[in-house]
Design a protein around this motif. Structure first.
Motif, short mmCIF file in Angstrom:
data_model
loop_
_atom_site.label_atom_id
_atom_site.label_comp_id
_atom_site.label_asym_id
_atom_site.label_seq_id
_atom_site.Cartn_x
_atom_site.Cartn_y
_atom_site.Cartn_z
N GLY A 1 0.79 -1.10 -0.46
CA GLY A 1 0.03 0.18 0.37
C GLY A 1 1.12 1.13 -0.21
O GLY A 1 0.60 2.61 -0.56
N SER A 2 2.23 1.32 0.72
CA SER A 2 2.87 2.85 0.84
C SER A 2 3.31 3.16 -0.93
O SER A 2 3.30 3.70 -0.72
CB SER A 2 4.37 1.84 1.88
OG SER A 2 5.32 0.87 0.81
N LEU A 3 3.06 1.65 -1.31
CA LEU A 3 3.66 2.15 -3.27
C LEU A 3 2.62 2.89 -4.38
O LEU A 3 3.15 3.95 -5.28
CB LEU A 3 4.16 1.10 -3.61
CG LEU A 3 5.49 0.46 -3.23
CD1 LEU A 3 5.48 -1.29 -3.88
CD2 LEU A 3 6.27 1.21 -3.64
N GLN A 4 1.31 3.30 -3.40
CA GLN A 4 0.36 3.51 -4.00
C GLN A 4 0.79 4.69 -4.83
O GLN A 4 1.11 5.33 -3.53
CB GLN A 4 -1.09 3.28 -3.33
CG GLN A 4 -1.01 2.38 -2.61
CD GLN A 4 -2.94 2.38 -2.35
OE1 GLN A 4 -3.23 3.82 -1.74
NE2 GLN A 4 -3.77 1.64 -1.96
N LYS A 5 0.23 5.07 -5.47
CA LYS A 5 0.74 6.46 -6.77
C LYS A 5 -0.32 7.13 -7.68
O LYS A 5 -1.06 6.56 -7.55
CB LYS A 5 2.19 6.36 -7.34
CG LYS A 5 3.01 6.28 -6.43
CD LYS A 5 3.97 7.32 -5.79
CE LYS A 5 4.97 7.51 -4.66
NZ LYS A 5 5.49 5.91 -4.91
N ASP A 6 0.16 8.02 -7.46
CA ASP A 6 -1.44 9.15 -8.21
C ASP A 6 -0.24 8.59 -9.81
O ASP A 6 -0.15 9.70 -10.07
CB ASP A 6 -1.61 10.31 -8.52
CG ASP A 6 -2.45 10.70 -9.14
OD1 ASP A 6 -2.99 9.54 -10.09
OD2 ASP A 6 -3.04 11.90 -8.76
N TRP A 7 -0.33 7.23 -10.30
CA TRP A 7 0.23 7.13 -11.48
C TRP A 7 0.34 7.99 -13.03
O TRP A 7 1.08 8.52 -13.72
CB TRP A 7 0.21 5.77 -12.20
CG TRP A 7 0.26 4.59 -10.99
CD1 TRP A 7 -0.84 4.67 -10.44
CD2 TRP A 7 0.99 4.14 -10.25
NE1 TRP A 7 -0.58 3.72 -9.31
CE2 TRP A 7 0.88 3.36 -9.35
CE3 TRP A 7 2.89 4.49 -10.56
CZ2 TRP A 7 2.02 2.87 -8.61
CZ3 TRP A 7 3.51 3.69 -9.87
CH2 TRP A 7 3.47 2.86 -9.47
N ILE A 8 -0.98 9.02 -13.28
CA ILE A 8 -1.30 9.52 -14.00
C ILE A 8 -1.18 11.03 -13.92
O ILE A 8 -0.74 12.00 -14.96
CB ILE A 8 -2.84 8.99 -14.69
CG1 ILE A 8 -2.80 7.80 -14.81
CG2 ILE A 8 -2.45 10.36 -16.32
CD1 ILE A 8 -4.17 7.22 -15.56
N ALA A 9 -1.50 11.51 -13.38
CA ALA A 9 -1.67 13.20 -12.56
C ALA A 9 -0.29 13.60 -12.18
O ALA A 9 -0.08 14.97 -12.23
CB ALA A 9 -2.48 13.76 -11.82
#
Lengths: 338, 298
Positions: A179-187
């Protein structure tokens, strides 16, 4: 040229009549010289009839628009009425000093290099591994080709849904304890170009692997058998036999990849749209061209960008062909058939 | 030796099927588990996003919101049913089919004509003509799109499927010529001579001998043209502007922005839009994959 064509056509109508009447008439023709000439005329007619329509369509809808782009590039033109506001090379001067263009050029070059560096080695390794006569080989080949067959629009729509901050990618990360790797990949502007690279690699690596597999098939097994008898190790064989003999395939693939990277448009346009792509750091030259031309109404400037894009592609392609593909193509594109 | 240009395309000399080495092909055997493992991982990476799109259409929006990466539970068929009942989808499907079929037909016919001339006739401008088409590979659609739009507008073909089809044909010609010329050149001179002795004109030779003999090349070219034009986005984006004329790629985009809140619906629409290309590809995959893999040894 039109003159000769005209006379030939006249001669041909006659010869066509003869031919239509059958062979007997043709062979009964008294003077061989005359016959040969009308034969050549007939040949020219056939060439004109067969190649005329394709050439007309090709010139009218491919060559002419490109020339037109070069023409509009000299005008400050808003897209309606005749182009009258001649600005000479001013558009080009603007492009060269425009920080926005430098940025998209940088993105395009980055995509070009990263495509080669990411996909190339991976495709070679995968192809070497999969190049065995194992069961299910046919189905493996089909499945890795699937992303390549699906249109950019669908790829873009699907991936942007998966990668949005509440999307499947982040959910998956949470489920597997990352979960710590969650990112807003597009924005996220720092991440976006890497997201784009991941999608590009996903979409096009199947094509690279299939090409490499094709190349591997052309290497005779005898070479490996001989090397084995000489006591070569597996890695020695890959390095000394496989890689050099795969060279032509790798070089052709790299050429296609370079051209494709320089003109990347659809994926970026669909995922990031025409306005966001600049701030997200994913704009390419083609995106910039469309944004300037169609969206902002600066058709003259947009055309100049198109010309610069074309020149960059052409120069890269010619240099590549001259120095890298020389052995493989032997000037097929520049010298034509022989 | 221009046949080398086409090294990565199907080679004319050999039949192109799975068992191209005929009886010599060693029987397939089970490979090492490691190879299967790597293949499996690679395939999963390739297929997972596609599965996500397809399965997503079977879920509800609340399922997608609460568990974006989960399986459908329960399976919902209404999203697909609604898309299949909608006129929008079928209208766009029909437009795509018309554009793709007409473009493929045009590309194959015009491409065969000019390739035949380049492969079998000797004349002064031949080299220049070949270069003209080969150089077309450097003129991608995106670069020419703005002036192309102006040309189409002057012809009165904006928002008309013909305005998409004709440029599609023109831009399909370079690849076609590069692939077909070696095929047509590989037809032995003797066949042509025999045909001439039997009284066939060159055009008769073209229709009766060349067309059937170059069929494998024609099929490959046709498949590439079909998939290329089915998937094309830029050209319809510029030329078509009313929904009734949209092709599926435009339709998908329009649909996904119209229903941006209704993810499940978008996924269903998207899956159905990609289905035709996938079906077409799986029917002809031997031609594409086999063509590419059978290419280099020529």
């Amino acid at each position: 040229m039109s003159d000769t064509l005209g006379t030939d056509t006249a001669a041909d109508r006659q010869s066509q009549g003869t031919a239509g009447a059958g062979d007997a008439a043709a062979s009964a023709s008294p003077a061989p010289a005359v016959r040969r000439r009308s034969g050549r005329g007939r040949m020219r007619l056939e060439i004109a009839v067969l190649s005329g329509p394709p050439i007309i369509v090709f010139v009218a809808f491919v060559i002419f628009p490109v020339v037109l782009a070069a023409y509009y590039g000299f005008y400050k033109w808003q897209g309606y009425g005749a182009a009258t506001d001649w600005v000479g090379l001013n558009n080009y001067r603007l492009i060269l000093t425009d920080p926005a263009f430098q940025q998209v050029l940088w993105h395009s070059l980055m995509i070009l290099v990263l495509s080669l560096v990411i996909q190339g080695p991976l495709a070679i390794i995968l192809a070497i591994l999969l190049n065995q006569r194992i069961r299910g080989r046919a189905i493996i080949r089909v499945l890795i080709f699937v992303p390549y067959v699906i249109s950019e629009v669908i790829v873009g729509t699907g991936w942007s849904l998966m990668l949005q901050s509440t999307g499947a990618a982040n959910d998956l990360l949470k489920h597997i304890g990352l979960g710590s790797l969650q990112k807003d990949w597009i924005a996220d502007p720092k991440l976006a170009i890497w997201t784009l690279m991941a999608i590009i690699s996903w979409k096009y690596i199947g094509f690279a692997v299939i090409l490499m597999l094709a190349g591997l098939q052309s290497i005779p097994d005898e070479l490996f058998e001989a090397a084995q008898i000489d006591g070569a190790s597996y890695w020695q064989m890959q390095r000394r036999i496989t890689l050099p003999l795969l060279g032509p395939t790798i070089r052709i693939w790299a050429f296609l990849s370079i051209i494709g990277s320089l003109q990347l448009f659809d994926l970026v346009y669909i995922i990031w749209g025409q306005y966001v792509s600049g701030t997200a750091g994913t704009s390419t030259m083609a995106i910039y061209m469309v944004a300037q031309g169609r969206s902002a109404g600066n058709y003259g400037y947009g055309s100049a960008v198109a010309v610069v894009m074309f020149l960059i592609t052409l120069i890269v392609a010619l240099i590549y062909q001259r120095f890298v593909l020389r052995r493989d193509l032997r000037g097929a594109i520049t010298e034509g058939v022989s | 030796m221009s046949a080398r240009t086409a090294d990565w395309f199907p080679s004319p000399a050999r039949p192109r099927s799975g068992k191209r080495r005929g009886g010599q092909e060693k029987p397939a055997k089970w490979g090492s588990p490691a190879v299967y493992f790597i293949a499996l991982v690679f395939i999963s990476v390739c297929i997972a996003p596609v599965l996500y799109i397809v399965l997503g259409g079977f879920r509800t929006n609340s399922q997608i919101t609460t568990s974006p990466a989960g399986l459908p539970h329960p399976w919902v068929f209404s999203n697909y049913a609604n898309v299949l009942k909608s006129n929008t989808f079928w209208g766009e499907f029909a437009n795509s089919a018309v554009v793709a079929l007409a473009s493929t037909f045009g590309i194959v016919i015009l491409g065969l004509m000019v390739s035949f001339v380049l492969a079998r006739y000797d004349f002064k401008l031949k080299g220049a003509m070949y270069s003209l088409f080969a150089a077309g590979l450097m003129f991608p659609l995106v670069i020419a799109i703005t002036p192309l739009y102006i040309v189409i507008k002057d012809l009165g073909l904006v928002d008309n499927l013909a305005g998409v089809i004709i440029p599609e044909i023109a831009f399909g010609l370079p690849t076609t010529v590069i692939i077909l010329v070696p095929f047509l050149r590989a037809i032995p001179k003797e066949i042509e001579e025999a045909a001439t002795i039997d009284g066939a004109s060159r055009l008769g030779f073209f229709f009766r001998m060349v067309m059937p003999l170059s069929l494998p090349g024609v099929v490959t070219v046709g498949i590439l043209a079909f998939i290329g034009s089915w998937n094309n986005y830029v050209l319809p984006l510029y030329i078509l502007n009313t929904q009734a004329n949209f092709t599926l790629p435009l339709g998908v985009q329009a649909f996904s922005s119209q229903y941006s809140q209704d993810t499940a619906k978008v996924l269903a629409f998207t899956s159905l839009a990609m289905l035709p290309a996938l079906v077409f590809f799986s029917i002809f995959q031997k031609r594409i994959v086999g063509g590419l893999t059978g290419a280099v040894k020529g």
